[in-house]
Design an enzyme around this catalytic site. Structure first.
Site, PDB file in Angstrom:
ATOM      1  N   ASP A   1      -9.900  -3.336  60.483  1.00 19.30           N
ATOM      2  CA  ASP A   1     -10.629  -3.838  59.325  1.00 19.30           C
ATOM      3  C   ASP A   1     -12.108  -3.987  59.658  1.00 19.30           C
ATOM      4  O   ASP A   1     -12.971  -3.393  59.029  1.00 19.30           O
ATOM      5  CB  ASP A   1     -10.033  -5.173  58.834  1.00 19.30           C
ATOM      6  CG  ASP A   1      -9.791  -6.185  59.961  1.00 19.30           C
ATOM      7  OD1 ASP A   1     -10.129  -5.888  61.130  1.00 19.30           O
ATOM      8  OD2 ASP A   1      -9.275  -7.272  59.678  1.00 19.30           O
TER       9      ASP A   1
ATOM     10  N   ASP B   1     -16.377  -7.162  65.039  1.00 16.79           N
ATOM     11  CA  ASP B   1     -17.347  -8.258  65.136  1.00 16.79           C
ATOM     12  C   ASP B   1     -17.962  -8.172  66.537  1.00 16.79           C
ATOM     13  O   ASP B   1     -18.895  -7.407  66.761  1.00 16.79           O
ATOM     14  CB  ASP B   1     -16.587  -9.568  64.886  1.00 16.79           C
ATOM     15  CG  ASP B   1     -17.495 -10.769  64.749  1.00 16.79           C
ATOM     16  OD1 ASP B   1     -18.692 -10.593  64.496  1.00 16.79           O
ATOM     17  OD2 ASP B   1     -17.008 -11.903  64.878  1.00 16.79           O
TER      18      ASP B   1
ATOM     19  N   PHE C   1     -19.904 -14.058  57.754  1.00 11.86           N
ATOM     20  CA  PHE C   1     -18.449 -14.087  57.601  1.00 11.86           C
ATOM     21  C   PHE C   1     -18.065 -13.568  56.214  1.00 11.86           C
ATOM     22  O   PHE C   1     -18.477 -14.113  55.196  1.00 11.86           O
ATOM     23  CB  PHE C   1     -17.895 -15.507  57.801  1.00 11.86           C
ATOM     24  CG  PHE C   1     -16.411 -15.527  57.931  1.00 11.86           C
ATOM     25  CD1 PHE C   1     -15.790 -15.217  59.130  1.00 11.86           C
ATOM     26  CD2 PHE C   1     -15.614 -15.814  56.831  1.00 11.86           C
ATOM     27  CE1 PHE C   1     -14.397 -15.202  59.242  1.00 11.86           C
ATOM     28  CE2 PHE C   1     -14.224 -15.799  56.933  1.00 11.86           C
ATOM     29  CZ  PHE C   1     -13.624 -15.499  58.137  1.00 11.86           C
TER      30      PHE C   1
ATOM     31  N   ASP D   1      -9.398 -12.213  55.619  1.00 14.56           N
ATOM     32  CA  ASP D   1      -9.051 -13.519  55.042  1.00 14.56           C
ATOM     33  C   ASP D   1      -9.962 -14.636  55.507  1.00 14.56           C
ATOM     34  O   ASP D   1     -10.681 -14.509  56.495  1.00 14.56           O
ATOM     35  CB  ASP D   1      -7.608 -13.895  55.435  1.00 14.56           C
ATOM     36  CG  ASP D   1      -7.515 -14.366  56.880  1.00 14.56           C
ATOM     37  OD1 ASP D   1      -8.036 -13.658  57.777  1.00 14.56           O
ATOM     38  OD2 ASP D   1      -6.959 -15.452  57.120  1.00 14.56           O
TER      39      ASP D   1
HETATM   40  P1  5GP Z   1     -13.849  -9.135  67.526  1.00 13.36           P
HETATM   41  O1  5GP Z   1     -12.931  -9.093  68.708  1.00 13.36           O
HETATM   42  O2  5GP Z   1     -14.459  -7.796  67.196  1.00 13.36           O
HETATM   43  O3  5GP Z   1     -14.892 -10.202  67.675  1.00 13.36           O
HETATM   44  O4  5GP Z   1     -12.963  -9.654  66.322  1.00 13.36           O
HETATM   45  C1  5GP Z   1     -12.426  -8.808  65.368  1.00 13.36           C
HETATM   46  C2  5GP Z   1     -11.485  -9.582  64.464  1.00 13.36           C
HETATM   47  O5  5GP Z   1     -12.061 -10.838  64.062  1.00 13.36           O
HETATM   48  C3  5GP Z   1     -11.243  -8.807  63.187  1.00 13.36           C
HETATM   49  O6  5GP Z   1     -10.156  -7.928  63.309  1.00 13.36           O
HETATM   50  C4  5GP Z   1     -11.021  -9.917  62.177  1.00 13.36           C
HETATM   51  O7  5GP Z   1      -9.654 -10.310  62.192  1.00 13.36           O
HETATM   52  C5  5GP Z   1     -11.844 -11.072  62.689  1.00 13.36           C
HETATM   53  N1  5GP Z   1     -13.158 -11.108  62.007  1.00 13.36           N
HETATM   54  C6  5GP Z   1     -14.359 -10.782  62.534  1.00 13.36           C
HETATM   55  N2  5GP Z   1     -15.347 -10.918  61.645  1.00 13.36           N
HETATM   56  C7  5GP Z   1     -14.762 -11.345  60.500  1.00 13.36           C
HETATM   57  C8  5GP Z   1     -15.276 -11.668  59.186  1.00 13.36           C
HETATM   58  O8  5GP Z   1     -16.474 -11.599  58.871  1.00 13.36           O
HETATM   59  N3  5GP Z   1     -14.355 -12.063  58.272  1.00 13.36           N
HETATM   60  C9  5GP Z   1     -13.014 -12.173  58.549  1.00 13.36           C
HETATM   61  N4  5GP Z   1     -12.230 -12.568  57.562  1.00 13.36           N
HETATM   62  N5  5GP Z   1     -12.510 -11.871  59.768  1.00 13.36           N
HETATM   63  C10 5GP Z   1     -13.370 -11.466  60.736  1.00 13.36           C
END
Ligand code: 5GP
Length: 183
Positions: free
Chosen positions: A104, A107, A156, A163
């Site tokens: 999805d 981040d 966010f 979600d």
């Molecule tokens: P990362 O390991 O890249 O920091 O985290 C990725 C995961 O964090 C994504 O798959 C998602 O579940 C969650 N995440 C990161 N940013 C967002 C955001 O802006 N909104 C939401 N709802 N989930 C996020």
């Protein structure tokens, strides 16, 4: 649900359902071309990638296999730590398969870099990533992502599978969540 159903909860609609649909077709065309003659295994990361997987897979014109993983990252609050626990593993053997991870949002990229190494370690022939959203300013590790839908600001967001506290996944558009919802 539409943005109008939750208008007070969003400060901004970042990407509309029409933009997502159009971009999905472009990504699918690129994937069809790149994987011509092969049959990749699409690995969706639960739960957020359900919508992306559903739309992207149906926009492809070639045969694919689909499988799912669920992971949780150990971290403080909303911050990812890069230490990942596999909650649901694949049912397929990825040995010598061309794996395309379907995500999805990226981040920090920590979850994904763990997954890529994990799948390479199982002997996948190739591991690439298709993510609908990416926050370039939040990236904490160098990450090669072959297919990206949209680069978005470091805020966010919710909708299209993303979600907050279990809600908004069924919102068709993607928007920035208003502070009053989480404060
Ligand atoms: P990362 O390991 O890249 O920091 O985290 C990725 C995961 O964090 C994504 O798959 C998602 O579940 C969650 N995440 C990161 N940013 C967002 C955001 O802006 N909104 C939401 N709802 N989930 C996020």
């Amino acid at each position: 649900m539409d943005s109008s159903d939750v208008a007070p909860d969003l400060t901004e609609i970042l990407v509309t359902q029409e933009q997502i649909a159009a971009r999905t077709l472009e990504l699918a065309a690129q994937i069809d071309t790149d994987y011509a003659g092969r049959e990749p295994l699409l690995v969706g990361v639960l739960n957020g990638a359900v919508m992306v997987m559903s739309d992207l897979s149906r926009a492809l014109h070639m045969h694919v296999r689909m499988d799912w993983m669920a992971v949780s990252s150990y971290g403080a609050g909303t911050k990812s730590s890069g230490v990942v626990r596999i909650l649901k593993d694949l049912t397929s053997d990825v040995h010598e398969r061309d794996v395309l991870i379907v995500e999805d949002i990226i981040d920090t990229g920590l979850t994904l870099s763990y997954l890529i190494e994990n799948l390479k370690g199982r002997g996948a022939a190739s591991v690439e990533v298709a993510a609908m959203f990416r926050k370039p300013d939040a990236l904490a590790v160098p990450l090669e992502v072959k297919y990206v839908g949209f680069d978005i600001p470091n805020q966010f967001v919710v909708g299209y599978g993303l979600d907050f506290d279990g809600r908004y996944r069924n919102l068709r558009d993607v928007g920035i969540l208003a502070p009053h919802v989480y404060s």
